[in-house]
Design an enzyme around this catalytic site. Structure first.
Site, PDB file in Angstrom:
ATOM      1  N   HIS A   1      -2.070  -2.438   4.633  1.00  0.00           N
ATOM      2  CA  HIS A   1      -0.820  -2.996   4.120  1.00  0.00           C
ATOM      3  C   HIS A   1       0.402  -2.656   4.964  1.00  0.00           C
ATOM      4  CE1 HIS A   1      -2.887  -4.357   0.557  1.00  0.00           C
ATOM      5  NE2 HIS A   1      -3.298  -3.134   0.272  1.00  0.00           N
TER       6      HIS A   1
ATOM      7  N   ASP B   1      -5.497  -3.010  -7.373  1.00  0.00           N
ATOM      8  CA  ASP B   1      -6.414  -4.120  -7.113  1.00  0.00           C
ATOM      9  C   ASP B   1      -7.526  -4.181  -8.157  1.00  0.00           C
ATOM     10  OD1 ASP B   1      -5.401  -5.534  -4.862  1.00  0.00           O
ATOM     11  OD2 ASP B   1      -5.941  -3.854  -3.592  1.00  0.00           O
TER      12      ASP B   1
END
Length: 258
Positions: free
Chosen positions: A47, A178
């Site tokens: 990320h 997630d």
């Protein structure tokens, strides 16, 4: 730095504390985190936008500070897994591990023969550019490398017992955001479906004698999750620690300057 520091940490359940680095890959970051008391660092390529050249430099910063480094690569592709190992990653994390086959692929990609099928490159960054016999190099690299298996999908939870049973999996790491999305309850960490998934992951780790890790946003949660069996506690990350500390100080100074 101990030759197998992360793998040694994964053999006991005493608390190990670290933080995530996703922004400040600066020369002093390893020494700063070491001085602050960190036991490890979670270096995030998924990320952050960090590339391989940044990773290679950052490896040397953390080596200089004797701070063990686990690296989350952007995908499960072989070239990310093996290259991160070649650059000196001590621990490896890859996103969205959902099946035993995927976990085994990661093990194969990061381990040398006979434990895996990683392509051979010796006397480079991962072995500190030192000469030595092939057999000794393979053995040392395999003993040093730790696989931190990221469970962050509904299928990963369904298959977690088989994943945890694999030789080569050293730690189960929960990707809680997630996972909540995959379960259809984004951000609802109190939902019974999420808590049931957590219970299953914790049970699999205990059954197979594996470490447990996760990111926590605050001190209270760090203590609470340690009480649930998590021994790798990753407190926040460089962006959020810096932001929150600065916002708190600026707000207090501003309020006192009226």
């Amino acid at each position: 730095m101990a030759a197998n520091a992360l793998r040694d940490m994964a053999t006991h359940r005493r608390v190990k504390l670290g933080t995530l680095v996703a922004e400040f890959a600066t020369p002093g970051i390893g020494h700063i985190l070491k001085s602050a008391g960190c036991d490890f660092v979670f270096f995030d390529m998924e990320h952050s936008g960090f590339g391989m050249e940044t990773l290679k430099s950052a490896m040397r910063y953390f080596e200089a500070a004797d701070l063990p480094m686990m690296v989350r690569v952007p995908s499960q592709d072989y070239h990310f897994l093996a290259r991160a190992m070649d650059m000196g990653a001590e621990g490896l994390i890859a996103p969205m591990v959902s099946t035993v086959e995927q976990a085994q692929h990661i093990i194969n990609s990061m381990k040398y023969h006979p434990a895996g099928t990683r392509g051979v490159a010796l006397q480079i960054a991962h072995d500190r550019y030192r000469p030595g016999s092939v057999a000794d190099k393979f053995d040392a690299a395999n003993k040093r490398s730790a696989f931190i298996c990221l469970i962050e999908t509904a299928d990963g939870v369904k298959n977690v017992d088989g994943i945890a049973a694999l030789e080569g999996v050293d730690c189960l790491w929960v990707g809680h955001f997630d996972l909540s999305v995959s379960l259809g309850i984004p951000g609802d960490f109190a939902h019974p479906t999420f808590t049931a998934a957590m219970d299953k992951i914790i049970a699999a780790a205990k059954k197979h004698g594996k470490s447990l890790g996760r990111l926590v946003p605050n001190v209270q949660q760090g203590q609470e999750w340690y009480g649930q069996g998590f021994d790798f506690i990753c407190y926040s990350g460089d962006v959020w620690v810096f932001h929150d500390a600065m916002a708190d100080a600026v707000s207090k100074i501003r309020s006192g300057c009226k």
